[in-house]
Design an enzyme around this catalytic site. Sequence first.
Site, PDB file in Angstrom:
ATOM      1  N   SER A   1       0.822  -1.201   0.000  1.00 22.96           N
ATOM      2  CA  SER A   1       0.000   0.000   0.000  1.00 22.96           C
ATOM      3  C   SER A   1       0.866   1.265   0.000  1.00 22.96           C
ATOM      4  O   SER A   1       1.715   1.429  -0.868  1.00 22.96           O
ATOM      5  CB  SER A   1      -0.960  -0.047   1.192  1.00 22.96           C
ATOM      6  OG  SER A   1      -2.040   0.837   1.008  1.00 22.96           O
TER       7      SER A   1
ATOM      8  N   ASP B   1      -5.220  -3.824  -2.361  1.00 25.39           N
ATOM      9  CA  ASP B   1      -4.211  -3.466  -1.363  1.00 25.39           C
ATOM     10  C   ASP B   1      -3.482  -4.685  -0.792  1.00 25.39           C
ATOM     11  O   ASP B   1      -4.095  -5.620  -0.274  1.00 25.39           O
ATOM     12  CB  ASP B   1      -4.924  -2.720  -0.234  1.00 25.39           C
ATOM     13  CG  ASP B   1      -3.989  -2.027   0.730  1.00 25.39           C
ATOM     14  OD1 ASP B   1      -2.895  -2.557   1.010  1.00 25.39           O
ATOM     15  OD2 ASP B   1      -4.357  -0.946   1.216  1.00 25.39           O
TER      16      ASP B   1
END
Length: 309
Positions: free
Chosen positions: A45, A159
Site C-alpha cells: 500500500s 491493497d
Amino acid sequence: MDMTLRPPTVSLVLGSGGARGLAHIGVIRELQARGYDIRAISGSSMGAVVGGIHAASGLDAYEQWVTGLAQSDVFRLLDWTFSGGGLIRGSLLMSRLRDLVGDCDIEALPLPYTAVAVDIERGREVWFTDGPLFEAMRASMAVPSIFTPHPYRGRMLVDGGLLNPVPVAPTQRTLSDLTVVVDLNGEAADPPPLRKAAGDDAPGLLARLRGYLPGGSDDTQAAATRLAMSDVLMRSLETMQSAITRQHLATFWPDVVISVPKNACAFHEFHLAAPLIALGRTLAAEALDAFERGRARNGHTPLRTDRGQ
C-alpha cells in the site's frame, strides 16, 4: 562480518496504513542521516508507494510536493467514481506522481524493490519485482472501497495490506546486515501523537467535498456516506492488519521495528504530511537508539553509522 569498515546495510520493510505511510519518509531520512545503506525495499500500500518513489530517487521531489498540500489540494487529486468497487480511480494521483518521479521499470531501479498486492479473485499475494513501477504501486495501494481494484496482468488486484501489511519475506532475497520494519498499525497512543484535524465525521466531509465531485448534491451526499462507511471498514482492516503484523513479526524476527500508532491520523489525512514525516523520524530515532544501545550492552561491535555526514 566486520561492520566497522562500511555503513551497515538495511533491508527496509514499509507497511500499509493510508496517510500514516507518510511517516515512512521520516524513517528513511533518519536512516540516511545515520549512514545506514538501504539495500532492499519491500512495501504494501503506502509502503509500496513511498518505497518505490525512494528507489526511483524521487523522494526529495515527492516530499517537497506532499508537504505543500492543503486538504483542498488532496481532494482535487481524487477522480471520484460511483462504480467499479471504489470511490476513487487513482488515475489523477498516479499521473501527478509520474510527473514528479518519472516513469520507470522496477528491474531498472538501483536496488531490489517489491510491491505487494492481493489477487482478490484468487485470494493470494502477488509480488511485483519487474514491470512498470507505477502499475505495481497502483495495484498495491488499491484500498478496498476507497480505490477501485486495479486490473493488471490478468488479475484484479487490491491493497497488499489485506494479507501482508509488513512484507518481510521479499527482502530476504537480499543479503543485508539488518532488517528494519515500519509498522503503521502500532498500538494507539494516549493522547494521539498528532493533533487531530477537526471535523472528520461524515457531516464535516460532506461540507469539504462540495465543489470536488463531478455531480450534484446527491453525488456529494452519496460520497460522504460511502466515506463514512469506508472509515468503519478501514478501522476493521486496521484491526485485522494488526493481528497479521504480530504474526509476521513473531515469524521473521526483524532487527528493528518502528511502530507508528494507528491513531496518529485518519487514513485520508494526507494534508498532515509535515507532522507525519517528523513523527516518523522521531520514532525511527528512538527505535534505532534502543537497537544500538542493545548491541553495545551485549558486547557487539558498534555499528559505523557516520552520523552528521
